[in-house]
Design a protein around this motif. Structure first.
Motif, mmCIF file in Angstrom:
data_model
loop_
_atom_site.group_PDB
_atom_site.id
_atom_site.type_symbol
_atom_site.label_atom_id
_atom_site.label_comp_id
_atom_site.label_asym_id
_atom_site.label_seq_id
_atom_site.Cartn_x
_atom_site.Cartn_y
_atom_site.Cartn_z
ATOM 1 N N ILE A 1 2.977 -1.717 36.723
ATOM 2 C CA ILE A 1 3.985 -2.582 36.134
ATOM 3 C C ILE A 1 3.318 -3.615 35.240
ATOM 4 C CG2 ILE A 1 3.969 -4.121 38.148
ATOM 5 C CD1 ILE A 1 6.993 -4.553 37.702
ATOM 6 N N SER A 2 3.928 -3.902 34.101
ATOM 7 C CA SER A 2 3.374 -4.875 33.168
ATOM 8 C C SER A 2 3.581 -6.288 33.685
ATOM 9 C CB SER A 2 4.034 -4.730 31.799
ATOM 10 O OG SER A 2 3.535 -5.722 30.902
ATOM 11 N N ALA A 3 2.598 -7.142 33.401
ATOM 12 C CA ALA A 3 2.705 -8.563 33.734
ATOM 13 C C ALA A 3 3.160 -9.384 32.539
ATOM 14 C CB ALA A 3 1.361 -9.086 34.232
ATOM 15 N N LEU A 4 3.580 -8.713 31.475
ATOM 16 C CA LEU A 4 4.007 -9.376 30.250
ATOM 17 C C LEU A 4 5.494 -9.149 29.998
ATOM 18 C CD1 LEU A 4 1.004 -8.375 27.978
ATOM 19 C CD2 LEU A 4 1.528 -10.688 28.771
ATOM 20 N N LEU B 1 4.067 -11.940 44.579
ATOM 21 C CA LEU B 1 2.756 -11.757 43.975
ATOM 22 C C LEU B 1 2.748 -12.469 42.632
ATOM 23 C CD1 LEU B 1 0.508 -8.667 43.867
ATOM 24 C CD2 LEU B 1 1.201 -9.651 41.676
ATOM 25 N N TYR B 2 1.607 -13.102 42.322
ATOM 26 C CA TYR B 2 1.465 -13.876 41.092
ATOM 27 C C TYR B 2 0.261 -13.369 40.291
ATOM 28 C CZ TYR B 2 4.559 -16.999 43.650
ATOM 29 O OH TYR B 2 5.613 -17.497 44.355
ATOM 30 N N THR B 3 0.401 -13.389 38.957
ATOM 31 C CA THR B 3 -0.731 -13.081 38.080
ATOM 32 C C THR B 3 -0.742 -14.092 36.933
ATOM 33 O OG1 THR B 3 0.397 -11.593 36.508
ATOM 34 C CG2 THR B 3 -0.411 -10.610 38.558
ATOM 35 N N ILE C 1 2.215 -17.618 33.868
ATOM 36 C CA ILE C 1 2.091 -17.074 35.212
ATOM 37 C C ILE C 1 3.268 -16.124 35.409
ATOM 38 C CG2 ILE C 1 1.905 -17.559 37.668
ATOM 39 C CD1 ILE C 1 -0.342 -18.799 36.047
ATOM 40 N N ALA C 2 2.991 -14.914 35.842
ATOM 41 C CA ALA C 2 4.039 -13.930 36.116
ATOM 42 C C ALA C 2 4.289 -13.878 37.615
ATOM 43 C CB ALA C 2 3.630 -12.558 35.598
ATOM 44 N N VAL C 3 5.552 -13.747 37.981
ATOM 45 C CA VAL C 3 5.962 -13.726 39.385
ATOM 46 C C VAL C 3 6.656 -12.400 39.677
ATOM 47 C CG1 VAL C 3 7.233 -14.925 41.199
ATOM 48 C CG2 VAL C 3 6.343 -16.221 39.234
ATOM 49 N N PHE C 4 6.270 -11.775 40.790
ATOM 50 C CA PHE C 4 6.882 -10.519 41.227
ATOM 51 C C PHE C 4 7.317 -10.640 42.681
ATOM 52 C CE2 PHE C 4 3.686 -9.564 38.036
ATOM 53 C CZ PHE C 4 4.328 -8.673 37.179
ATOM 54 N N ALA C 5 8.389 -9.944 43.024
ATOM 55 C CA ALA C 5 8.804 -9.819 44.420
ATOM 56 C C ALA C 5 8.188 -8.542 44.981
ATOM 57 C CB ALA C 5 10.321 -9.760 44.528
ATOM 58 N N ILE C 6 7.764 -8.595 46.249
ATOM 59 C CA ILE C 6 7.134 -7.455 46.912
ATOM 60 C C ILE C 6 8.117 -6.854 47.922
ATOM 61 C CG2 ILE C 6 5.243 -6.686 48.397
ATOM 62 C CD1 ILE C 6 3.612 -9.054 47.363
ATOM 63 N N LEU D 1 6.652 -3.525 43.385
ATOM 64 C CA LEU D 1 6.910 -4.832 42.796
ATOM 65 C C LEU D 1 8.160 -4.816 41.926
ATOM 66 C CD1 LEU D 1 3.282 -5.725 41.597
ATOM 67 C CD2 LEU D 1 4.381 -6.381 43.754
ATOM 68 N N THR D 2 8.834 -5.956 41.902
ATOM 69 C CA THR D 2 9.957 -6.186 40.997
ATOM 70 C C THR D 2 9.717 -7.485 40.263
ATOM 71 O OG1 THR D 2 11.484 -5.054 42.505
ATOM 72 C CG2 THR D 2 12.456 -6.453 40.808
ATOM 73 N N PHE D 3 9.856 -7.459 38.946
ATOM 74 C CA PHE D 3 9.640 -8.665 38.157
ATOM 75 C C PHE D 3 10.635 -9.748 38.536
ATOM 76 C CE2 PHE D 3 11.109 -11.144 34.485
ATOM 77 C CZ PHE D 3 9.974 -11.886 34.246
ATOM 78 N N VAL D 4 10.154 -11.001 38.622
ATOM 79 C CA VAL D 4 10.998 -12.150 38.941
ATOM 80 C C VAL D 4 11.021 -13.163 37.793
ATOM 81 C CG1 VAL D 4 11.287 -14.157 40.465
ATOM 82 C CG2 VAL D 4 10.685 -11.928 41.438
ATOM 83 N N GLN D 5 9.836 -13.537 37.260
ATOM 84 C CA GLN D 5 9.784 -14.669 36.333
ATOM 85 C C GLN D 5 8.475 -14.685 35.552
ATOM 86 O OE1 GLN D 5 8.951 -18.402 38.256
ATOM 87 N NE2 GLN D 5 10.244 -19.595 36.884
ATOM 88 N N HIS D 6 8.569 -15.155 34.305
ATOM 89 C CA HIS D 6 7.400 -15.621 33.559
ATOM 90 C C HIS D 6 7.583 -17.109 33.330
ATOM 91 C CE1 HIS D 6 6.856 -11.336 32.255
ATOM 92 N NE2 HIS D 6 5.593 -11.679 32.392
ATOM 93 N N VAL D 7 6.548 -17.892 33.555
ATOM 94 C CA VAL D 7 6.638 -19.328 33.319
ATOM 95 C C VAL D 7 5.382 -19.773 32.573
ATOM 96 C CG1 VAL D 7 5.630 -19.854 35.582
ATOM 97 C CG2 VAL D 7 6.979 -21.595 34.402
ATOM 98 N N PRO D 8 5.518 -20.580 31.520
ATOM 99 C CA PRO D 8 4.327 -21.086 30.809
ATOM 100 C C PRO D 8 3.388 -21.795 31.772
ATOM 101 C CG PRO D 8 6.318 -21.567 29.566
ATOM 102 C CD PRO D 8 6.777 -21.059 30.898
ATOM 103 N N SER D 9 2.095 -21.600 31.561
ATOM 104 C CA SER D 9 1.093 -22.145 32.481
ATOM 105 C C SER D 9 0.856 -23.634 32.306
ATOM 106 C CB SER D 9 -0.234 -21.406 32.314
ATOM 107 O OG SER D 9 -0.812 -21.707 31.045
ATOM 108 N N GLY D 10 1.450 -24.232 31.271
ATOM 109 C CA GLY D 10 1.262 -25.664 31.030
ATOM 110 C C GLY D 10 0.003 -25.978 30.262
ATOM 111 N N GLY D 11 -0.643 -24.955 29.734
ATOM 112 C CA GLY D 11 -1.872 -25.154 28.974
ATOM 113 C C GLY D 11 -2.297 -23.859 28.321
ATOM 114 N N LYS D 12 -3.552 -23.817 27.915
ATOM 115 C CA LYS D 12 -4.073 -22.657 27.209
ATOM 116 C C LYS D 12 -5.131 -21.945 28.049
ATOM 117 C CE LYS D 12 -5.989 -21.309 22.696
ATOM 118 N NZ LYS D 12 -6.500 -21.805 21.398
ATOM 119 N N THR D 13 -4.973 -20.638 28.161
ATOM 120 C CA THR D 13 -5.915 -19.764 28.857
ATOM 121 C C THR D 13 -5.974 -20.045 30.366
ATOM 122 O OG1 THR D 13 -7.261 -19.891 26.834
ATOM 123 C CG2 THR D 13 -8.176 -18.647 28.651
#
Length: 395
Positions: A279-282, A304-306, A315-320, A327-339
């Motif tokens: 599954i893609s994390a993007l 699960l987080y990546t 940060i990508a969030v998945f339900a297990i 896995l099932t995709f739940v959320q993408h959230v900006p990391s609050g910074g770069k890299t």
């Protein structure tokens, strides 16, 4: 015994009991106070000088700067012993004492001021060590050397000092198809199995998770026979980086750095795995450049987080699904910074801290324990080039 003696004895017993209760409650309250020290490994470029320390209160989420804990070169990955007496860091170098190897440094943790006292330093067994972990006995450090394409075992004494490597093994196998990233073996992760009989190694260059036999009595790694039965193959060009395991050992989650994916493997027993999902994390509509960096499972086993770094910085969030491992995709959230190179879930599992390497900050998020979703709290620590986070109880 006279009645007045019995009365005095009873009073003494009662006082002792009350003191014991007070001490017990006091100890429990202190243990539950949620006070920790966060150590931050960095790349020592620009303003960075080594490992930095922050106080963390999990009841409030407050991060308070302590300062530079130890000067050391490129401490890009850290681990701490179970008693929180010693901290071990890789020194991600291509040359150490004139040899094509990096180094590993041992520190004693000073609980009075949280500084780190250097104990000694040894060669890592290959260039650019990028991951370090303790075996289940705490007697050996396991090290992955990225550029060297090797993994090594370093004995640890009771006083925290390190001995030269007892075992160095070169990863071997067919290379992946991405020429500029998979031109050779690149060990990127190593951890001991639950029973300390094997070591799991993700190799970015080989598109494999290699499973080596580990002799915990001698500190020796060796290859299984036949070789293919002791590895998990990923799709060509995945570039495996880090691994997370379900608590029951039934499922293995492998983060693909190159293609920003998670591959789920089911454990068939006897260290044999087969892929059941990729599954893609993007985001589905993502078109930019990205590499994945960190993966972790929430302690409740439900999420699960990546981390994604590059044009995405999220940060990508998945339900297990605990029964199937999928896995099932739940959320993408900006990391609050770069890299966002690394992140860590807090010891009470209520927050996630993301280390944004190129923006020089550590950003805090709350974790919704029902949905797994992240919400930025506004708590931010400034750290030059942060690349690894570890917590130590502040006793």
């Amino acid at each position: 015994m006279p009645s007045n003696s019995r009365s005095a004895a009873s009073q003494t017993s009662l006082i002792c009991f009350l003191i014991a209760v007070i001490l017990f409650l006091g100890t429990g309250a202190f243990a539950a106070s949620g006070r920790y020290v966060l150590y931050v490994g960095t790349y020592t470029q620009g303003e960075s000088k080594g490992i930095y320390a922050y106080r963390f209160d999990d009841s409030t989420g407050k991060l308070s700067e302590i300062g530079l804990a130890a000067e050391t070169e490129n401490p890009s990955f850290l681990t701490v012993d179970h008693a929180a007496k010693f901290l071990y860091a890789v020194n991600e170098l291509q040359k150490y004492k004139g040899e094509a190897t990096g180094a590993v440094t041992s520190f004693a943790v000073d609980h009075s001021n949280w500084k780190l006292k250097p104990l000694n330093q040894v060669a890592s067994g290959g260039a650019d060590p990028c991951y370090i972990s303790l075996d289940r006995s705490g007697q050996y450090l396991l090290v992955a050397n990225y550029t060297g394409g090797t993994v090594s075992v370093i004995p640890v004494s009771l006083d925290g000092h390190l001995s030269p490597a007892s075992s160095v093994l070169k990863d071997e196998g067919a290379l992946g198809p991405v020429k500029d990233r998979q031109e050779t073996a690149h060990a990127h992760f190593i951890e001991a199995s639950a029973r300390n009989r094997f070591a799991y190694v993700s190799d970015l260059g080989l598109d494999r998770v290699l499973i080596y036999k580990f002799d915990a009595a001698k500190g020796i790694l060796s290859r299984g026979q036949p070789e293919d039965s002791f590895s998990a193959k990923l799709a060509p060009g995945t570039g495996p980086r880090h691994i997370a395991f379900s608590a029951d050992g039934k499922f293995m989650y492998v983060l693909g750095e190159i293609d920003s994916t998670v591959t789920v493997f089911a454990n068939e027993g006897k260290e044999s795995y087969h892929a059941i999902q990729k599954i893609s994390a993007l985001p589905a509509d993502f078109k930019g450049e990205n590499t994945a960096a960190e993966i972790a499972i929430h302690p409740n086993g439900k999420f699960l987080y990546t981390s994604n770094r590059g044009d995405d910085n999220s940060i990508a969030v998945f339900a297990i699904d605990k029964s199937t491992g999928r896995l099932t995709f739940v959320q993408h959230v900006p990391s609050g910074g770069k890299t966002p190179r690394h992140f860590a879930i807090t010891p009470d599992a209520s927050r996630l801290l993301a280390a944004n390497e190129d923006s020089g900050n550590v950003v805090e998020f709350t974790i919704d324990k029902m949905t797994g979703k992240l919400t930025e709290t506004g708590e931010v620590a400034k750290v030059p080039h942060p690349v690894c986070l570890v917590f130590v109880p502040a006793d």
